[in-house]
Design an enzyme around this catalytic site. Structure first.
Site: not given
Length: 617
Positions: A2, A95, A259, A356-357
């Site tokens: 957000c 959460d 990705l 993503s890595g």
């Protein structure tokens, strides 16, 4: 994921303007809270609990606490069970409410229990405090303006700038930018505008109108390393920890994509995602002259993932560059912002969350330069010989830049000092006049971290400096421009604590100094060797090949601007005048593309916000 914003006064119109300016970060909903002391705003990108029950600002049952939160907490379900056992009531599946009730139960200690990424603000009426917090790794941004008694905060600097006039450049910090290519927290390019440090808490007291700071205890008390010498056991435990992290990062009420660059990190995420029972849609960006896409297709076929190929086209660079200048809100010299922006703009058309890595190189030794740091030591100051060589390599003519300076730099790299070696391998260009400020900063930065962070010395600066200030900023600012949440399973509390405790520096490399040795050994269980052992490429960007006539003209305007308008930013005027020569400029683009891009980015950002800045020399 957000956007959050707020300030320590009552102004409904101003907070609505800030929220409107961050709509791209959360187009699903917006919310406000205003009283006589504070104004809070929230933009919602609904990922967990898509119902109205997850709306923010979220208020506690007794009305004493308001919370706005940007991020995701991956262990919120286990924390919720603990809070339910303590008698706390929940009205949503979000959460956010777990953080809120956790604060009521444990105070600020709740932050040390969280596993995830976050930037949040808590308004506690009973304590008369406004509290800001950022996650341990700086995955989520949180910037603030603090001048006397006025406090304004937001997820992006551009949101702060919209509330301010007559801002001064932070000229003393420009040595960091032109030296490293990014702004190390807490510095930004503006005076009185700061980044909250990773793991830092700002507590603003309304009674005395002052801000105090605390740091989350992530590392714990100093302890002896328990490096696992049995490689088989180490690999089994590491794979278990990584698989659990990947599974945790799939917690969402919307589809999660992946990705897939074709490199080690993304390939490992792909095979572990399949192992954990997930089948994400994978995306790959094809860059001219690189072979990554070939490997990505082969890995997708082996793992059974559906791969969507994307292409970075030179013909679209002018339009793309304008998109980049629109989303950036600070000078930033990582040219990979271009392919990253292309990638996220297209992924966002089909997904709301993507893995993503990022972080694999910093945690497990994926950069060639890190192998060069093995055997280097920490020193409190530079050696005299290094200082002499740096001064000798100060020539600015073509011969010096192409022949003399590189030779002297290689001689300087023989120093056993880690700081000197790090600067030699990461600095944007060889600028001796910036070296004292950079060296002093790195030594001070090193000492600001506890001994537990120093265990793996070759990876220290990449883990705690480069990762949060370059990679995490780039990922957030480009993805959130398109309302896309990026999650990073390697940048995870449990993974990092395991690595820091059980993996020795030498185990990050094979005996032949091959980076990410452990990750590749795990990959060999799932992929053939030709897909595992190959040259690293990544999203590096060949600026000269993609430089259009329009961008080249803008670059020349940037040099003139830096000479005449921006004033003293730590660069020698003689160097800038030489760059006005096309031949010299093209040599510099070839040798130091990130430095040249730093000039261009600085010009574009300062021009963009010139009505809010005081650029007087």
């Amino acid at each position: 994921m957000c956007g959050i914003s707020g300030f320590n006064r009552q102004n409904e119109n101003a907070i609505k303007k800030m929220v409107a300016g961050q709509r791209h970060r959360g187009p699903d909903d917006q919310g406000f809270f205003v009283d006589e002391k504070v104004s809070l705003g929230h933009n919602r990108l609904a990922i967990i609990d898509l119902s109205p029950g997850g709306r923010q600002p979220m208020i506690s049952s007794d009305g004493s606490v308001q919370l706005i939160f940007n991020g995701e907490i991956y262990n919120y379900q286990s924390l919720k069970k603990e809070l339910l056992s303590l008698g706390y009531v929940f009205n949503s599946q979000s959460d956010t409410e777990v953080i809120l009730n956790g604060y009521l139960a444990w105070g600020l200690k709740v932050l040390e229990k969280l596993r995830g990424m976050w930037a949040l603000a808590i308004y506690d009426r009973k304590k008369n405090q406004l509290i800001l917090s950022r996650d341990f790794f700086g995955v989520k941004p949180l910037v603030y303006y603090l001048d006397g008694e006025q406090l304004i905060f937001a997820s992006e600097i551009k949101t702060l700038i919209g509330q301010l006039k007559g801002l001064e450049l932070n000229r003393e910090a420009y040595a960091f930018y032109f030296g490293l290519g990014y702004w190390p927290a807490p510095a930004t390019y503006l005076k009185n505008v700061y980044q909250l440090l990773p793991g830092q808490i700002l507590i603003y007291d309304f009674k005395n109108r002052q801000a105090n700071f605390q740091t989350l205890d992530f590392f714990g008390p100093p302890a002896r390393a328990e490096y696992l010498s049995d490689e088989k056991v180490l690999l089994e435990k590491l794979e278990e920890v990584l698989t659990e992290s990947v599974a945790a990062h799939f917690v969402a009420d919307v589809p999660v994509a992946l990705l897939l660059s074709g490199g080690t990190d993304s390939a490992l995420l792909a095979v572990l995602a399949k192992k954990a029972g997930f089948n994400p849609l994978a995306f790959n960006l094809e860059i001219f002259g690189k072979t990554d896409s070939t490997y990505a297709r082969a890995i997708a076929q082996k793992t059974g993932l559906t791969l969507k190929p994307l292409i970075l086209e030179k013909a679209k660079m002018d339009r793309l560059s304008e998109e980049v200048w629109e989303l950036l809100d600070e000078p930033f010299a990582d040219t990979a912002i271009f392919p990253t922006t292309v990638l996220f703009s297209q992924v966002a058309q089909e997904a709301k969350v993507v893995l993503s890595g990022e972080g694999g190189d910093e945690l497990f030794g994926g950069y060639l330069r890190q192998r060069q740091y093995l055997g280097k030591i920490w020193r409190g100051k530079s050696g005299s010989m290094v200082e002499v060589l740096n001064q000798l390599a100060a020539g600015e003519n073509l011969f010096s830049q192409s022949i003399i300076n590189p030779f002297l730099k290689r001689c300087s790299a023989l120093s056993p000092d880690l700081v000197n070696q790090y600067l030699e391998t990461t600095a944007l260009a060889h600028l001796p006049n910036l070296r004292p400020a950079l060296s002093g900063f790195l030594r001070k930065f090193y000492k600001s971290y506890p001994a537990e962070a120093h265990k793996n010395l070759p990876l220290f600066f990449d883990r705690y400096l480069y990762l949060p200030n370059d990679l995490m900023y780039k990922g957030d600012i480009s993805a959130m421009h398109f309302s896309l949440e990026v999650r990073v399973p390697f940048v995870d509390k449990m993974v990092w604590q395991f690595a820091n405790r059980f993996i020795s520096p030498e185990h990050c490399f094979s005996k032949k100094y091959q980076g990410k040795y452990l990750l590749k050994q795990i990959l060999l269980k799932y992929l053939p060797a030709d897909l595992v052992f190959r040259k690293k490429e990544g999203l590096s960007f060949p600026l000269l090949q993609y430089l259009t006539d329009k961008m080249f003209a803008q670059l020349k305007a940037a040099i003139d601007f830096t000479l005449t308008e921006a004033g003293d930013l730590g660069l020698k005027p003689t160097l800038l005048r030489r760059l006005k020569n096309d031949g010299y400029l093209k040599l510099f683009i070839k040798k130091y593309p990130r430095f040249v891009f730093a000039l261009l980015a600085n010009y574009k950002i300062l021009e963009k916000y010139k009505n809010h800045l005081n650029l007087t020399k």
